[in-house]
Design a protein around this motif. Structure first.
Motif, short mmCIF file in Angstrom:
data_model
loop_
_atom_site.label_atom_id
_atom_site.label_comp_id
_atom_site.label_asym_id
_atom_site.label_seq_id
_atom_site.Cartn_x
_atom_site.Cartn_y
_atom_site.Cartn_z
N PHE A 12 0.83 -1.21 0.00
CA PHE A 12 0.00 0.00 0.00
C PHE A 12 0.86 1.25 0.00
O PHE A 12 2.04 1.24 0.35
CB PHE A 12 -0.92 0.02 1.22
N LYS A 13 0.23 2.37 -0.39
CA LYS A 13 0.78 3.70 -0.28
C LYS A 13 -0.32 4.64 0.19
O LYS A 13 -1.47 4.50 -0.21
CB LYS A 13 1.33 4.19 -1.63
N VAL A 14 0.04 5.61 1.01
CA VAL A 14 -0.92 6.60 1.52
C VAL A 14 -0.52 7.97 1.03
O VAL A 14 0.66 8.33 1.02
CB VAL A 14 -0.99 6.58 3.06
N SER A 15 -1.53 8.76 0.62
CA SER A 15 -1.26 10.12 0.17
C SER A 15 -2.33 11.04 0.73
O SER A 15 -3.41 10.59 1.13
CB SER A 15 -1.26 10.21 -1.36
N THR A 16 -2.01 12.33 0.77
CA THR A 16 -2.95 13.34 1.24
C THR A 16 -3.13 14.37 0.14
O THR A 16 -2.21 15.12 -0.19
CB THR A 16 -2.43 14.02 2.52
N SER A 17 -4.32 14.43 -0.43
CA SER A 17 -4.58 15.39 -1.51
C SER A 17 -4.88 16.77 -0.96
O SER A 17 -4.53 17.79 -1.54
CB SER A 17 -5.73 14.90 -2.37
N THR A 18 -5.55 16.84 0.20
CA THR A 18 -5.83 18.11 0.88
C THR A 18 -5.58 17.91 2.36
O THR A 18 -5.31 16.79 2.81
CB THR A 18 -7.30 18.56 0.66
N ALA A 19 -5.73 18.97 3.12
CA ALA A 19 -5.43 18.89 4.54
C ALA A 19 -6.42 18.05 5.32
O ALA A 19 -6.16 17.70 6.47
CB ALA A 19 -5.39 20.30 5.13
N ASP A 20 -7.57 17.72 4.70
CA ASP A 20 -8.57 16.95 5.43
C ASP A 20 -8.93 15.64 4.72
O ASP A 20 -9.97 15.06 4.96
CB ASP A 20 -9.85 17.78 5.61
N TYR A 21 -8.03 15.15 3.84
CA TYR A 21 -8.39 14.00 3.01
C TYR A 21 -7.20 13.04 2.89
O TYR A 21 -6.09 13.45 2.53
CB TYR A 21 -8.78 14.48 1.61
N LEU A 22 -7.44 11.75 3.21
CA LEU A 22 -6.43 10.71 3.11
C LEU A 22 -6.86 9.68 2.09
O LEU A 22 -8.05 9.33 2.01
CB LEU A 22 -6.25 9.99 4.44
N VAL A 23 -5.93 9.13 1.34
CA VAL A 23 -6.22 8.04 0.40
C VAL A 23 -5.17 6.95 0.57
O VAL A 23 -3.96 7.23 0.53
CB VAL A 23 -6.23 8.52 -1.07
N LEU A 24 -5.63 5.73 0.78
CA LEU A 24 -4.74 4.56 0.79
C LEU A 24 -5.01 3.77 -0.48
O LEU A 24 -6.16 3.40 -0.76
CB LEU A 24 -4.97 3.69 2.02
N ARG A 25 -3.96 3.53 -1.27
CA ARG A 25 -4.07 2.70 -2.48
C ARG A 25 -3.29 1.42 -2.24
O ARG A 25 -2.11 1.46 -1.87
CB ARG A 25 -3.52 3.45 -3.70
N GLY A 26 -3.96 0.29 -2.47
CA GLY A 26 -3.33 -0.99 -2.14
C GLY A 26 -3.43 -2.00 -3.26
O GLY A 26 -4.17 -1.84 -4.23
N LYS A 27 -2.66 -3.06 -3.08
CA LYS A 27 -2.61 -4.15 -4.05
C LYS A 27 -2.67 -5.48 -3.31
O LYS A 27 -1.90 -5.72 -2.37
CB LYS A 27 -1.32 -4.07 -4.86
N ALA A 28 -3.58 -6.35 -3.74
CA ALA A 28 -3.70 -7.67 -3.14
C ALA A 28 -2.80 -8.65 -3.88
O ALA A 28 -2.51 -8.48 -5.06
CB ALA A 28 -5.15 -8.15 -3.22
N PRO A 29 -2.36 -9.70 -3.19
CA PRO A 29 -1.51 -10.70 -3.87
C PRO A 29 -2.30 -11.51 -4.88
O PRO A 29 -3.51 -11.69 -4.75
CB PRO A 29 -1.03 -11.58 -2.71
N LYS A 30 -1.60 -12.00 -5.88
CA LYS A 30 -2.25 -12.88 -6.86
C LYS A 30 -2.26 -14.33 -6.37
O LYS A 30 -3.00 -15.17 -6.88
CB LYS A 30 -1.56 -12.80 -8.21
N PHE A 31 -1.46 -14.61 -5.34
CA PHE A 31 -1.40 -15.97 -4.82
C PHE A 31 -1.03 -15.94 -3.36
O PHE A 31 -0.14 -15.20 -2.93
CB PHE A 31 -0.36 -16.79 -5.59
#
Length: 850
Positions: free
Chosen positions: A193-212
């Motif tokens: 996963f990676k976490v980013s903040t687009s604004t001062a009140d907003y968080l986004v976590l983008r993740g990847k599940a394993p294929k196996f």
């Protein structure tokens, strides 16, 4: 004016909910959870959260029911059509060891794994995190988890819920002193996963599940990830903060709140899952689109509006059923975990039994809603990348057990995800039937499935000391699952549903017609190969896995064929096919009673009276089937009872839940009650235990297999209902297995086949009054342990007369034919009954003789 009315309506709604609150329906604790099995579950069918209730650090462990490892992988084996005849020949020759070795050549890979998504962390920025007072609870009245604590002179509160209509999680933090809330919010995941903040009140976590994920359940093994755009699920978690007072600033990949009066956190999430037959990495949807859209809609509403919407939606399901037992003896004043610990020495805590019953209904509402995936082995809650048994769909009992309570506890809508899943299984199952067995009609499912609707026989457990065929050689799940279609029709009378689902039932039966073969020794139709799930045959000191015509196989087929024949008659369709099923049903290998007086599990009398295996699959015909009951098949019922006595009461959690239902069907409420009481054994989640070492209950009332499996909760709730009302034998049996311990009580809102809604009051072990509301009209047959004096419809009363023997020719409700008489009193042995014709929408009061 319009805005004023809207606000007023929310205030009125909230007031009404407060008035309807049952103080006994709370799980509460005086300390935070130190283990996952002590945290409190929330869910809306898709998003799940476990709330730990920490003071300095709060953790919400998050799941999405579409976040699994892998991608569509059929696992079918083209060797099957060549190998299957060899397996059958070996079985007919009695070479069962050879048959098992051959079967392994048909097996494919194991299923995918259900995965944890992320963790939401709220860390209090305070030097003092030792509370002067503390309380956390889950209120089943409104599906809201609350944490309250006092630090210094400030009282803090956190409320959390997950809304089905709004599709978001909401957590609100308040304090009774302005400017007192200081904290840091961040997101993490056990996956890439990676976490980013687009604004001062907003968080986004983008993740990847394993294929196996490797197949071994308990030891860390290989977990393989693909590239960001390759196989494997993509997912996103979006979080927005709103504050009243104070400010929010960006601090790296975290959000820092200071000096706030109130903080409201909104969370939405989504995955790239785009259908059971599409690769989530290559053909998946963009999870950001769904997550953003849901969050934007939610933040446009006030917290009060979101909460009122959530409660109104949830209570429309939960409040249908009310169970009351003996008066509170003061134990409810103790924390739930303390009550559970004391239960062994104080088994009279019937309010804990009520709480456990309603908790089962709560869990189904939270984990299975229209539009979601069906509940898996752990519902929608899982904290492990390699969960026990993959937290998948184990279809040789557990998936079916998850839905035993859906109809009789008045949650029919929650059954829908299973029916949607069957449509996917039928597509893949048709391919498995063709590739593995050269059967070109119908569909098949084996003992295990996943998000991708896998239907092939799964192998892969090389560590299993007894091999794989004892559970992989079992193509019966499609047939069993299809009986749920018939049950839903019986409870709802929804003919349009039955017509739409008919191809699924027909397809399951078509496969079975081709799977059955004639036993050359007796000319009867048998399954070959065949297993009794996960158990082994003991013959002259040796164990074998694969045989023929196990009792479970034949019982499932008999149940399915009966449902197909009746459905075809109701729908007036496929007459030639139904006649074929009728002829096949007449030739099925029958039940047998063994040398020890037991219901025979195997094709021959090989049962071991010392066998304590957790599976008693051969009792399917007693429950959930309707082929064995004390009234019409007393010898088979006595044999089933003997089998139960041999196996014993204490086993894994789900097995004990099934036993509650069996003893209820045998009308022995006291034995069922004993097993229910045994299930309240406190299991400390911080102490390592061997898997499958005896059932019990964790501090948060999750069923302990151990480890946690949700089917134990669902099965026990279904069983408690079965003690109070049964309707599988062409009648509504009132209090058929009432335990002596439940001397007085009431229940309302439960359902019976025939689309009847039932309420009952009893005192000193005797029925005082029952009301029956007819949802479809037609014949209603009532049976009870007491003579029935009269049936009252509004101001009209009809008294029973003309004592007649019980006539079972009408079959299961809803009846195809109705008697001309509006009321007939019946007496059979120690049970009494009344037949009367109902009108749709009317309520009837049943008054027994004192």
């Amino acid at each position: 004016m319009k805005i004023t009315l809207t606000i007023f309506s929310f205030l009125v709604t909230t007031t009404l909910y407060a008035q309807q609150r049952d103080a006994g329906l709370q799980l509460w604790y005086n300390k935070p959870a130190v283990a996952w099995e002590a945290a409190l579950p929330l869910g809306n069918g898709k998003t799940g959260a476990m709330v730990f209730g920490g003071v300095g650090t709060e953790r919400l462990q998050l799941n999405d029911n579409t976040l699994w490892s892998g991608y569509p992988e059929a696992g079918n084996n083209p060797n099957g059509p060549t190998v299957l005849p060899q397996v059958r020949q070996a079985v007919f020759e009695g070479d069962y060891e050879k048959a098992a070795a051959l079967w392994k050549k048909i097996q494919g890979p194991y299923s995918a794994r259900y995965l944890p998504m992320a963790d939401l962390w709220w860390r209090l920025q305070s030097k003092d995190t030792l509370p002067a007072s503390y309380n956390r609870n889950l209120d089943l009245n409104n599906a809201v988890a609350t944490v309250r604590y006092k630090i210094g002179n400030v009282q803090y509160q956190r409320e959390t819920f997950i809304s089905y209509p709004a599709k978001v999680l909401v957590m609100r933090i308040t304090a009774d002193k302005k400017g007192s809330i200081d904290g840091v919010l961040d997101l993490t995941s056990k996956l890439h996963f990676k976490v980013s903040t687009s604004t001062a009140d907003y968080l986004v976590l983008r993740g990847k599940a394993p294929k196996f994920v490797a197949n071994r359940d308990y030891e860390p093994q290989q977990v393989i990830y693909d590239s960001a755009n390759g196989e494997g699920m993509n997912f996103e978690v979006h979080v927005k903060i709103k504050t009243e007072g104070g400010n929010v600033v960006q601090a790296g990949n975290q959000l820092r709140v200071s000096g706030a009066n109130t903080v409201t956190i909104y969370l939405s999430e989504a995955t790239s899952f785009n259908g059971f037959n599409k690769s989530p990495g290559l053909e998946g949807k963009d999870p950001a689109v769904e997550a953003k859209a849901n969050l934007q809609k939610a933040v446009a509403l006030s917290y009060e509006q979101l909460k009122a919407m959530h409660i109104r939606d949830y209570q429309s399901l939960f409040k249908r059923v009310e169970l009351k037992l003996s008066a509170d003896n003061g134990v409810a004043k103790l924390p739930t975990d303390e009550r559970l610990k004391q239960y062994a020495s104080n088994p009279t805590d019937q309010q804990l039994q009520v709480l456990y019953y309603q908790f089962g209904r709560y869990l189904l509402i939270s984990s299975s809603r229209p539009g979601s995936r069906p509940a898996n082995l752990q519902g929608i809650w899982n904290d492990h990348v390699q969960p026990p048994w993959g937290s998948n769909y184990t279809t040789n009992i557990n998936t079916e057990m998850n839905y035993w309570l859906a109809e009789n506890t008045n949650l029919s809508e929650c059954h829908q995800p299973l029916f949607d899943f069957l449509k996917e299984l039928a597509v893949n199952g048709a391919q498995t039937a063709k590739v593995n067995y050269n059967i070109t009609e119908g569909w098949v499912v084996h003992h295990n499935s996943d998000l991708w609707a896998k239907t092939s026989p799964p192998g892969g457990f090389d560590w299993d000391p007894k091999g794989m065929p004892r559970w992989s050689c079992w193509p019966m799940a499609g047939a069993w699952l299809s009986t749920h279609i018939w049950e839903h029709y019986l409870y709802t009378g929804d003919k349009a549903f039955l017509k739409n689902a008919w191809p699924l039932m027909k397809g399951a039966a078509q496969f079975m017609l081709h799977w059955l073969v004639t036993d050359p020794a007796n000319g009867l139709l048998v399954t070959n190969p065949s297993t009794s799930p996960e158990n082994t045959m003991k013959i002259k000191g040796k164990e074998y896995q694969v045989g023929m015509a196990t009792t479970m196989d034949m019982s499932i087929i008999r149940e399915l064929f009966t449902a197909v024949i009746k459905s075809g008659s109701i729908l007036k369709t496929d007459k030639a096919f139904c006649e074929q099923v009728i002829k096949a049903k007449e030739k099925l290998y029958p039940f047998h009673i063994g040398q020890y007086g037991q219901l025979q599990e195997w094709f021959k009398d090989w049962d071991d009276p010392n066998d304590k295996h957790r599976h008693l699959s051969h009792l399917f015909g007693l429950y959930p089937g309707s082929q064995i009951n004390p009234a019409t098949t007393p010898a088979l019922a006595a044999a089933a009872k003997q089998s139960l006595i041999f196996r014993g009461d204490v086993s894994t959690g789900w097995s004990m839940a099934w036993k509650i239902n069996w003893w209820a069907r045998l009308q022995d409420g006291n034995h069922a009650y004993k097993i229910l009481s045994d299930a309240f054994t406190y299991i400390d989640p911080t102490v390592t235990r061997d898997a499958m070492s005896g059932g019990g209950t964790y501090p948060n009332l999750f069923d302990a297999h151990p480890p946690f499996q949700i089917d134990g909760n669902f099965g026990a709730t279904a069983g408690i209902t079965e003690l109070l009302l049964q309707s599988h034998n062409g009648e509504l049996a009132l209090l058929p297995a009432l335990p002596d311990a439940w001397k007085s009580g009431s229940i309302k809102g439960i359902k019976a086949r025939g689309n009847f809604t039932v309420a009952m009051d009893w005192k000193e072990g005797k029925l005082v009054k029952a009301t029956i509301t007819s949802g479809s009209g037609g014949l209603c047959r009532i049976s009870a342990l007491q003579p029935i004096k009269e049936v009252e419809v509004t101001s009209n009363k009809s008294k029973g007369n003309n004592m007649n023997p019980l006539n079972t020719s009408y079959g299961q409700p809803p009846y195809e034919k109705e008697p001309k008489a509006t009321l007939t009193e019946l007496k059979v042995g120690e049970r009494y009954g009344i037949d009367f014709v109902t009108e749709k929408g009317k309520t009837y009061t049943i008054v027994p003789v004192n």
